[in-house]
Design an enzyme around this catalytic site. Structure first.
Site, mmCIF file in Angstrom:
data_model
loop_
_atom_site.group_PDB
_atom_site.id
_atom_site.type_symbol
_atom_site.label_atom_id
_atom_site.label_comp_id
_atom_site.label_asym_id
_atom_site.label_seq_id
_atom_site.Cartn_x
_atom_site.Cartn_y
_atom_site.Cartn_z
ATOM 1 N N ASP A 1 -2.904 2.502 4.124
ATOM 2 C CA ASP A 1 -1.479 2.250 4.376
ATOM 3 C C ASP A 1 -0.617 2.801 3.238
ATOM 4 O O ASP A 1 0.558 2.482 3.130
ATOM 5 C CB ASP A 1 -1.230 0.750 4.567
ATOM 6 C CG ASP A 1 -1.668 -0.071 3.360
ATOM 7 O OD1 ASP A 1 -2.141 0.523 2.371
ATOM 8 O OD2 ASP A 1 -1.527 -1.308 3.400
ATOM 9 N N ASP B 1 -6.824 -3.923 -10.270
ATOM 10 C CA ASP B 1 -6.603 -5.081 -9.407
ATOM 11 C C ASP B 1 -7.848 -5.955 -9.262
ATOM 12 O O ASP B 1 -8.945 -5.574 -9.691
ATOM 13 C CB ASP B 1 -6.104 -4.612 -8.029
ATOM 14 C CG ASP B 1 -6.929 -3.453 -7.462
ATOM 15 O OD1 ASP B 1 -8.022 -3.183 -7.970
ATOM 16 O OD2 ASP B 1 -6.466 -2.819 -6.506
ATOM 17 N N GLU C 1 1.067 -2.970 -1.872
ATOM 18 C CA GLU C 1 1.163 -2.747 -0.433
ATOM 19 C C GLU C 1 2.576 -2.271 -0.056
ATOM 20 O O GLU C 1 3.524 -2.469 -0.824
ATOM 21 C CB GLU C 1 0.873 -4.061 0.293
ATOM 22 C CG GLU C 1 -0.550 -4.586 0.087
ATOM 23 C CD GLU C 1 -1.592 -3.862 0.919
ATOM 24 O OE1 GLU C 1 -1.416 -2.655 1.223
ATOM 25 O OE2 GLU C 1 -2.598 -4.504 1.274
ATOM 26 N N HIS D 1 -1.261 2.308 -0.034
ATOM 27 C CA HIS D 1 -1.210 1.480 -1.242
ATOM 28 C C HIS D 1 -1.919 2.138 -2.413
ATOM 29 O O HIS D 1 -2.831 2.940 -2.256
ATOM 30 C CB HIS D 1 -1.716 0.054 -0.990
ATOM 31 C CG HIS D 1 -3.175 -0.128 -0.786
ATOM 32 N ND1 HIS D 1 -3.713 -0.811 0.291
ATOM 33 C CD2 HIS D 1 -4.256 0.223 -1.528
ATOM 34 C CE1 HIS D 1 -5.025 -0.864 0.192
ATOM 35 N NE2 HIS D 1 -5.380 -0.238 -0.906
HETATM 36 C C1 GLP Z 1 -8.794 -0.878 -2.184
HETATM 37 C C2 GLP Z 1 -8.376 -0.838 -3.664
HETATM 38 C C3 GLP Z 1 -7.670 0.456 -4.007
HETATM 39 C C4 GLP Z 1 -8.426 1.622 -3.398
HETATM 40 C C5 GLP Z 1 -8.327 1.539 -1.905
HETATM 41 C C6 GLP Z 1 -9.041 2.671 -1.178
HETATM 42 O O1 GLP Z 1 -8.052 -1.737 -1.394
HETATM 43 N N1 GLP Z 1 -7.569 -1.934 -4.064
HETATM 44 O O2 GLP Z 1 -7.567 0.571 -5.424
HETATM 45 O O3 GLP Z 1 -7.860 2.831 -3.838
HETATM 46 O O4 GLP Z 1 -8.810 0.302 -1.449
HETATM 47 O O5 GLP Z 1 -10.399 2.417 -1.071
HETATM 48 P P1 GLP Z 1 -11.468 3.478 -0.586
HETATM 49 O O6 GLP Z 1 -11.647 4.409 -1.734
HETATM 50 O O7 GLP Z 1 -12.694 2.685 -0.313
HETATM 51 O O8 GLP Z 1 -10.889 4.141 0.616
#
Ligand code: GLP
Length: 240
Positions: A135, A67, A142, A137
């Site tokens: 959440d 992404d 989402e 995702h």
């Molecule tokens: C972001 C990314 C995800 C990631 C998630 C969790 O929004 N788009 O790909 O897995 O957050 O992030 P973290 O590892 O910092 O908790």
């Protein structure tokens, strides 16, 4: 679904890095699906260190990232492109032409089509690394009332904006939209590896993998993948 329970973040990181190491050794031109967020940083550090020691070769590896924020150029310090350079690509012998990330400045329809065609032209993803959003995702898919198939633009949920504002000067700077691979893109990966650490993910992790499969918890769809490994530390698994 294979669940690997680790003591802590370090052990989770080591186990995940080992799986990627094995994948690249077995197939030197692997297509790796990569993720951002704080969770994979340790994995990238380990991979970079093996590459610098000369035991892991990325010269033929291809990568596709999940992404990118819409509206950010690839040299914007908060873009995922910049993140990947900083945490991985600047430290390994990958050919820059083999690195693929959605273009945050691309026109919506054209960019989504380009990215899905690109994944197809690479022959699909051999191993997709995933984190887990608070959440539920995956990528930036989402919670919704359906599972979006291909690459698409999403409006980020309030919970994601709150979780990600720590990387920006203030909340108003967090982009409200992002490009993300879709759920089919992810599910078509030959292997999927999710890493999760910390008690703040315990409840959503339990919902995702012990509850029903629902687009309200996008990660739950991985229950249907036939080669899915979850590596999570004790705190993250504390509600299982
Ligand atoms: C972001 C990314 C995800 C990631 C998630 C969790 O929004 N788009 O790909 O897995 O957050 O992030 P973290 O590892 O910092 O908790």
């Amino acid at each position: 679904m294979n669940i690997v329970r680790t003591r802590d973040y370090e052990e989770m990181t080591g186990r995940a890095a080992d799986m990627i190491f094995e994948q690249v050794n077995r197939k030197p031109d692997s297509v790796l699906g990569l993720a951002t967020g704080s969770t994979p940083i340790g994995v990238y550090r380990q991979l970079a260190s093996w590459c610098q020691e000369g035991v892991l070769d990325f010269s033929r590896v291809r990568t596709v990232n999940l992404d990118e924020y819409a509206g950010l150029s690839k040299d914007h310090p908060q873009s995922y492109s910049y993140f990947m350079q900083e945490h991985l690509f600047d430290h390994i012998n990958i050919d820059p032409q083999n690195v693929h990330i959605p273009d945050g400045l691309g026109e919506e329809t054209a960019e989504c089509e380009r990215y899905d065609n690109l994944i197809r032209s690479l022959g699909g993803i051999d191993l997709q690394l995933l984190g887990l959003g608070h959440d539920g995702h995956i990528g930036f898919n989402e919670p919704e009332d359906h599972f979006p198939a291909g690459t698409h633009m999403v409006r980020l949920s309030e919970s994601t904006i709150q979780a990600n504002k720590r990387f920006f000067a203030d909340e108003s700077q967090v982009p409200r939209f992002a490009y993300t691979m879709g759920i089919s893109d992810i599910l078509q990966s030959r292997k999927v590896l999710m890493i999760v650490s910390g008690g703040d993910k315990a409840e959503i992790l339990r919902e995702a993998f012990t509850g029903p499969v629902t687009p309200r918890v996008p990660a739950s769809i991985l229950q249907f993948h036939n080669d899915f490994t979850l590596i999570a530390d004790e705190e993250a698994l504390s509600a299982f």
